[in-house]
Design a protein around this motif. Sequence first.
Motif, PDB file in Angstrom:
ATOM      1  N   MET A  23       1.203  -1.474   0.446  1.00 51.08           N
ATOM      2  CA  MET A  23      -0.199   0.210  -0.264  1.00 51.08           C
ATOM      3  C   MET A  23       0.574   1.498  -0.248  1.00 51.08           C
ATOM      4  SD  MET A  23      -3.488  -0.981   2.621  1.00 51.08           S
ATOM      5  CE  MET A  23      -3.776   0.788   2.478  1.00 51.08           C
ATOM      6  N   GLY A  26       2.101   1.272  -3.233  1.00 53.01           N
ATOM      7  CA  GLY A  26       1.411   2.768  -3.915  1.00 53.01           C
ATOM      8  C   GLY A  26       0.912   3.762  -4.547  1.00 53.01           C
ATOM      9  N   PHE A  27       0.847   4.163  -3.084  1.00 54.25           N
ATOM     10  CA  PHE A  27       0.609   5.365  -2.476  1.00 54.25           C
ATOM     11  C   PHE A  27       2.011   6.070  -3.121  1.00 54.25           C
ATOM     12  CE2 PHE A  27       1.685   8.835   0.488  1.00 54.25           C
ATOM     13  CZ  PHE A  27       0.054   9.739   0.301  1.00 54.25           C
ATOM     14  N   PHE A  69      -4.112   3.221  -8.693  1.00 53.64           N
ATOM     15  CA  PHE A  69      -5.002   2.919  -8.249  1.00 53.64           C
ATOM     16  C   PHE A  69      -5.010   0.950  -7.842  1.00 53.64           C
ATOM     17  CE2 PHE A  69      -6.313   7.422  -8.765  1.00 53.64           C
ATOM     18  CZ  PHE A  69      -6.177   7.862  -7.121  1.00 53.64           C
ATOM     19  N   GLU A  72      -3.356  -0.896  -5.550  1.00 55.37           N
ATOM     20  CA  GLU A  72      -3.847  -0.412  -3.929  1.00 55.37           C
ATOM     21  C   GLU A  72      -4.390  -0.917  -3.753  1.00 55.37           C
ATOM     22  OE1 GLU A  72      -3.601   2.080  -1.573  1.00 55.37           O
ATOM     23  OE2 GLU A  72      -1.600   2.239  -2.276  1.00 55.37           O
ATOM     24  N   ALA A  75      -2.775  -4.444  -3.735  1.00 57.11           N
ATOM     25  CA  ALA A  75      -2.796  -4.366  -1.698  1.00 57.11           C
ATOM     26  C   ALA A  75      -3.532  -4.289  -1.531  1.00 57.11           C
ATOM     27  CB  ALA A  75      -1.684  -3.163  -1.915  1.00 57.11           C
TER      28      ALA A  75
END
Length: 84
Positions: A23, A26-27, A69, A72, A75
């Motif tokens: 995560m 991904g962020f 996205f 995410e 994840a």
Amino acid sequence: MAKKEKEIKSAGFALGKENYKLMAIGFAIIVIGFILMAGGGSDDPNVFNPDIFSFRRLTIAPVILLIGFVFEIYAIMKKPKEDK
């Protein structure tokens, strides 16, 4: 009775350590996409700046955001590994 104890023991975070790492990655990808999309404005509202229609802002940045996205979602949905 043993099943109940196992449920109580496993009551912790909903996601595993690996999920949180994914995560964070991904962020970071999403932040990079927004940074690529930023800029191109003009200080004078009467002057047109064609940089707002650059290939980077209209194509690359949205694709990177979409990848971030989707990453995410992966994840969050990835099943955490069980400790033995």
